[in-house]
Design an enzyme around this catalytic site. Structure first.
Site, PDB file in Angstrom:
ATOM      1  N   CYS A 111       0.812  -1.219   0.000  1.00  0.00           N
ATOM      2  CA  CYS A 111       0.000   0.000   0.000  1.00  0.00           C
ATOM      3  C   CYS A 111       0.846   1.269   0.000  1.00  0.00           C
ATOM      4  CB  CYS A 111      -0.900  -0.015   1.227  1.00  0.00           C
ATOM      5  SG  CYS A 111      -1.529  -1.647   1.582  1.00  0.00           S
ATOM      6  N   HIS A 246      -3.388   6.975   2.081  1.00  0.00           N
ATOM      7  CA  HIS A 246      -3.830   5.652   1.644  1.00  0.00           C
ATOM      8  C   HIS A 246      -5.275   5.435   2.118  1.00  0.00           C
ATOM      9  CE1 HIS A 246      -4.110   1.465   0.857  1.00  0.00           C
ATOM     10  NE2 HIS A 246      -3.908   1.071   2.092  1.00  0.00           N
ATOM     11  N   ASN A 276     -10.243  -0.443  -0.625  1.00  0.00           N
ATOM     12  CA  ASN A 276      -8.794  -0.365  -0.493  1.00  0.00           C
ATOM     13  C   ASN A 276      -8.170  -0.998  -1.742  1.00  0.00           C
ATOM     14  OD1 ASN A 276      -6.109  -0.701   0.070  1.00  0.00           O
ATOM     15  ND2 ASN A 276      -6.449  -1.398   2.176  1.00  0.00           N
TER      16      ASN A 276
HETATM   17  O1  LIG Z   1     -13.927  -4.640  12.946  1.00  0.00           O
HETATM   18  C1  LIG Z   1     -13.552  -3.658  12.316  1.00  0.00           C
HETATM   19  O2  LIG Z   1     -13.911  -2.477  12.526  1.00  0.00           O
HETATM   20  C2  LIG Z   1     -12.546  -3.903  11.215  1.00  0.00           C
HETATM   21  C3  LIG Z   1     -11.149  -3.857  11.837  1.00  0.00           C
HETATM   22  C4  LIG Z   1     -10.110  -4.158  10.793  1.00  0.00           C
HETATM   23  N1  LIG Z   1     -10.249  -3.251   9.663  1.00  0.00           N
HETATM   24  C5  LIG Z   1      -9.146  -2.765   9.052  1.00  0.00           C
HETATM   25  C6  LIG Z   1      -7.887  -2.892   9.629  1.00  0.00           C
HETATM   26  C7  LIG Z   1      -6.781  -2.366   8.971  1.00  0.00           C
HETATM   27  C8  LIG Z   1      -6.962  -1.750   7.749  1.00  0.00           C
HETATM   28  C9  LIG Z   1      -5.804  -1.213   7.024  1.00  0.00           C
HETATM   29  C10 LIG Z   1      -5.265  -1.934   5.960  1.00  0.00           C
HETATM   30  C11 LIG Z   1      -4.157  -1.457   5.271  1.00  0.00           C
HETATM   31  C12 LIG Z   1      -3.585  -2.239   4.130  1.00  0.00           C
HETATM   32  O3  LIG Z   1      -3.862  -1.576   2.955  1.00  0.00           O
HETATM   33  C13 LIG Z   1      -3.578  -0.221   5.617  1.00  0.00           C
HETATM   34  C14 LIG Z   1      -4.115   0.502   6.687  1.00  0.00           C
HETATM   35  C15 LIG Z   1      -5.229   0.020   7.378  1.00  0.00           C
HETATM   36 CL1  LIG Z   1      -5.888   0.926   8.692  1.00  0.00          CL
HETATM   37  C16 LIG Z   1      -8.220  -1.634   7.227  1.00  0.00           C
HETATM   38  N2  LIG Z   1      -9.292  -2.128   7.879  1.00  0.00           N
HETATM   39  C17 LIG Z   1     -11.566  -3.140   9.045  1.00  0.00           C
HETATM   40  C18 LIG Z   1     -12.639  -2.851  10.100  1.00  0.00           C
END
Ligand SMILES: O=C(O)C1CCN(c2ccc(-c3cc(CO)ccc3Cl)cn2)CC1
Length: 321
Positions: A111, A246, A276
């Site tokens: 990313c 990002h 994403n």
């Molecule tokens: O239970 C919940 O709320 C869920 C908890 C987990 N979640 C996440 C966690 C991490 C990411 C993420 C990924 C990358 C990689 O590109 C970079 C930056 C981030 Cl912050 C995106 N979503 C979704 C909601």
């Protein structure tokens, strides 16, 4: 000589998959996805691989800048979902557009890929290259585990990029931080190839599909990424016109904006439409804002481009358009 962004362009698969569409094929809901991620819909390829999306971006960049393919010195593609390991997606693009003079390679920084690749392209220009293309492109729909609702709902497909020339009259990149922490690489993995030969068969339990430890990544962003942004910007954060971070999670972006004590409006967002798209999120945001007239090439507008994720990697650039 200074590098200048001559043009921006994007290419998105036409098929739009909404949260409700996903709720029909897995145990999830629009309410859950929207409230926890900010994502409402995403593009899913129904026939184009990463090289196809990137080739279209390259063709649009040539058309928009008036540069001929034969004039290009380099093509960099940042991707974690290449068509092949070999040939690189950048080489496939080079062959299809006829950029006979350009060397070409892929860059794997997940990313942070586009931010890393733009920083590399700018160095090539400053050390003598005249024109080059830098693209972030992904077809993550082919790497996610569609049986894993916790990740399948987060990712999308898309590509976008910039054409760089050596005609700048001021520095394109005013500040640059590129970083990694490989000790936490297992927080986001994709594409593992197990050891397999007549003399040894590995049973590592590793999968080739995308895996993510969401908690680990959240903590990494809130702690380390924010700190490195603050360290780079100091009290200059006020002078930044727009932040192009990002596009992974809306709640994370809100937290970053609050920690930087800056208004939300300065943080461009489009994850609601695309999810994403890893290396493509920052250039997609950049191109959309340029096409909308919010950002203008050559305007000297001051931006922060910031990527963070798999590797773990993170990278921030303060650029002047
Ligand atoms: O239970 C919940 O709320 C869920 C908890 C987990 N979640 C996440 C966690 C991490 C990411 C993420 C990924 C990358 C990689 O590109 C970079 C930056 C981030 Cl912050 C995106 N979503 C979704 C909601």
């Amino acid at each position: 000589t200074y590098a200048k962004i001559e043009a921006t362009a994007s290419c998105l698969p036409e098929k739009i998959i909404t949260n409700d569409d996903l709720a029909k094929i897995m145990d999830t809901s629009d309410e859950w996805i929207s409230s926890r991620t900010g994502i409402k819909e995403r593009r899913i390829s129904t026939g184009e691989n990463t090289s196809d999306l990137c080739t279209t971006v390259a063709q649009k960049l040539l058309a928009a800048s008036g540069v001929a393919a034969e004039e290009l010195d380099f093509i960099l593609v940042a991707t974690m979902s290449p068509d092949y390991q070999c040939p690189s997606t950048a080489c496939l693009v080079q062959g299809r557009i006829g950029a006979i003079k350009a060397f070409a390679f892929d860059l794997a920084a997940a990313c942070s890929g586009f931010v890393y690749a733009l920083a590399m392209g700018e160095k090539l220009i400053r050390t003598g290259a005249k024109r080059g293309i830098v693209i972030g492109g992904e077809v993550l729909s082919k790497v996610v585990d569609w049986q894993d609702r916790s990740t399948a709902v987060l990712f999308g497909d898309g590509a976008a990029g910039v054409l760089l020339s050596d005609t700048g009259t001021y520095p394109l990149i005013e500040k640059e931080v590129l970083a990694a922490d490989g000790t936490r690489g297992d927080s986001l993995t994709s594409g593992y190839r197990a050891l397999e030969n007549p003399y040894y068969q590995e049973d590592s339990g590793q999968t080739s599909a995308l895996t993510m430890d969401g908690r680990e990544i959240f903590d990494f962003v809130i702690r380390d990424v924010v700190k490195s942004l603050q360290a780079m910007l100091g009290d200059e954060a006020q002078d930044i016109d727009y932040f192009l971070l990002h596009q992974a999670n809306a709640r994370i972006l809100e937290k970053v904006a609050r920690k930087l004590k800056l208004p939300q409006e300065r943080f461009l967002q489009n994850m609601n439409h695309y999810g994403n798209t890893s290396a493509a999120t920052v250039p997609l945001l950049l191109d959309e804002a340029v096409q909308a007239g919010q950002l203008r090439l050559g305007s000297r507008q001051k931006l922060v481009l910031s990527g963070f994720g798999g590797g773990l990697t993170w990278g921030h650039l303060v650029i002047r358009l």
